[in-house]
Design a protein around this motif. Structure first.
Motif, PDB file in Angstrom:
ATOM      1  N   GLU A  41     -19.289 -12.562 -32.939  1.00  0.00           N
ATOM      2  CA  GLU A  41     -18.151 -11.648 -33.035  1.00  0.00           C
ATOM      3  C   GLU A  41     -17.007 -12.127 -32.138  1.00  0.00           C
ATOM      4  OE1 GLU A  41     -17.616  -7.161 -31.552  1.00  0.00           O
ATOM      5  OE2 GLU A  41     -19.261  -7.416 -32.993  1.00  0.00           O
ATOM      6  N   GLU A  42     -17.341 -12.551 -30.917  1.00  0.00           N
ATOM      7  CA  GLU A  42     -16.312 -13.068 -30.003  1.00  0.00           C
ATOM      8  C   GLU A  42     -15.634 -14.297 -30.587  1.00  0.00           C
ATOM      9  OE1 GLU A  42     -18.512 -13.813 -26.425  1.00  0.00           O
ATOM     10  OE2 GLU A  42     -18.577 -11.695 -25.855  1.00  0.00           O
ATOM     11  N   GLU A  43     -16.432 -15.216 -31.150  1.00  0.00           N
ATOM     12  CA  GLU A  43     -15.869 -16.420 -31.754  1.00  0.00           C
ATOM     13  C   GLU A  43     -14.957 -16.079 -32.935  1.00  0.00           C
ATOM     14  OE1 GLU A  43     -19.018 -19.109 -32.760  1.00  0.00           O
ATOM     15  OE2 GLU A  43     -19.290 -19.755 -30.683  1.00  0.00           O
ATOM     16  N   ASN A  44     -15.368 -15.102 -33.726  1.00  0.00           N
ATOM     17  CA  ASN A  44     -14.538 -14.684 -34.869  1.00  0.00           C
ATOM     18  C   ASN A  44     -13.213 -14.095 -34.380  1.00  0.00           C
ATOM     19  OD1 ASN A  44     -16.509 -15.520 -36.637  1.00  0.00           O
ATOM     20  ND2 ASN A  44     -17.344 -13.475 -36.964  1.00  0.00           N
ATOM     21  N   GLU A  45     -13.256 -13.311 -33.308  1.00  0.00           N
ATOM     22  CA  GLU A  45     -12.026 -12.739 -32.752  1.00  0.00           C
ATOM     23  C   GLU A  45     -11.110 -13.839 -32.218  1.00  0.00           C
ATOM     24  OE1 GLU A  45     -13.021  -9.773 -29.837  1.00  0.00           O
ATOM     25  OE2 GLU A  45     -14.063  -8.538 -31.314  1.00  0.00           O
ATOM     26  N   ILE A  46     -11.664 -14.807 -31.519  1.00  0.00           N
ATOM     27  CA  ILE A  46     -10.871 -15.918 -30.983  1.00  0.00           C
ATOM     28  C   ILE A  46     -10.236 -16.697 -32.138  1.00  0.00           C
ATOM     29  CG2 ILE A  46     -11.036 -18.154 -29.805  1.00  0.00           C
ATOM     30  CD1 ILE A  46     -13.190 -16.828 -27.994  1.00  0.00           C
ATOM     31  N   ARG A  47     -11.027 -16.973 -33.179  1.00  0.00           N
ATOM     32  CA  ARG A  47     -10.522 -17.704 -34.343  1.00  0.00           C
ATOM     33  C   ARG A  47      -9.402 -16.909 -35.022  1.00  0.00           C
ATOM     34  NH1 ARG A  47     -14.965 -17.970 -36.970  1.00  0.00           N
ATOM     35  NH2 ARG A  47     -15.744 -19.771 -35.833  1.00  0.00           N
ATOM     36  N   ALA A  48      -9.586 -15.618 -35.155  1.00  0.00           N
ATOM     37  CA  ALA A  48      -8.560 -14.779 -35.797  1.00  0.00           C
ATOM     38  C   ALA A  48      -7.286 -14.771 -34.959  1.00  0.00           C
ATOM     39  CB  ALA A  48      -9.085 -13.355 -35.988  1.00  0.00           C
ATOM     40  N   ARG A  49      -7.413 -14.684 -33.634  1.00  0.00           N
ATOM     41  CA  ARG A  49      -6.217 -14.709 -32.772  1.00  0.00           C
ATOM     42  C   ARG A  49      -5.490 -16.044 -32.891  1.00  0.00           C
ATOM     43  NH1 ARG A  49      -8.892 -13.632 -27.746  1.00  0.00           N
ATOM     44  NH2 ARG A  49     -10.314 -12.075 -28.497  1.00  0.00           N
ATOM     45  N   ARG A  50      -6.235 -17.149 -32.929  1.00  0.00           N
ATOM     46  CA  ARG A  50      -5.611 -18.473 -33.070  1.00  0.00           C
ATOM     47  C   ARG A  50      -4.864 -18.574 -34.399  1.00  0.00           C
ATOM     48  NH1 ARG A  50     -10.683 -21.971 -31.020  1.00  0.00           N
ATOM     49  NH2 ARG A  50     -10.351 -21.711 -28.783  1.00  0.00           N
ATOM     50  N   GLU A  51      -5.530 -18.105 -35.452  1.00  0.00           N
ATOM     51  CA  GLU A  51      -4.892 -18.157 -36.765  1.00  0.00           C
ATOM     52  C   GLU A  51      -3.620 -17.309 -36.787  1.00  0.00           C
ATOM     53  OE1 GLU A  51      -7.925 -16.934 -39.502  1.00  0.00           O
ATOM     54  OE2 GLU A  51      -9.013 -18.838 -39.327  1.00  0.00           O
TER      55      GLU A  51
END
Length: 142
Positions: free
Chosen positions: A116-126
């Motif tokens: 979940e943390e990785e998905n949030e980081i990826r979404a913020r980067r995108e």
């Protein structure tokens, strides 16, 4: 691509899954052993009863039964002790399975949180990339 921490967490979850599977198999075997031991107790008791019934009405058989009865009772006692040991073993196996399942659940919760943390980081980067592109486009248009 997964980072080393995520890979390690996935490996931990797989290890916990293996331990839980092994604990479940051990419990199944312990329960089977318990059923077998219970069957032995029942068979020993049934033999005493069948010998008693066979000895009814015949003095010679009654005397033979009386002489054999301590041996039959001893067999029941040994079988009962084996059943008690099997019940203790299945109780221990059950407790081990509960512990293994709890460890698996905890490991999986950590993996899920990390994902979940990785998905949030990826979404913020995108989103940051989209915002950056949007700013560049608006600057070029003006």
């Amino acid at each position: 691509m997964m980072d080393p921490r995520t890979r390690a967490l996935h490996a931990l979850a797989r290890l916990r899954k293996t331990e839980a599977d092994q604990a479940q198999a051990a419990l199944a075997q312990a329960l089977a052993d318990e059923r077998t031991a219970s069957g032995t107790v029942d068979a020993c008791r049934a033999r005493i009863e069948s010998e008693r019934v066979a000895a009814t009405g015949d003095i010679t058989l009654a005397e033979a039964f009386r002489d054999w009865l301590p041996i039959g009772r001893e067999a029941v006692e040994r079988a009962q002790e084996a059943l008690n040991a099997a019940r203790r073993a299945s109780g221990q196996a059950r407790a081990a399975m509960i512990r293994a399942n709890a460890a698996l659940k905890a490991a999986q919760a950590i993996v899920d949180k990390r994902q979940e943390e990785e998905n949030e980081i990826r979404a913020r980067r995108e989103q940051a990339e989209i915002d950056d592109l949007s700013r560049r486009n608006s600057m070029t248009l003006t």
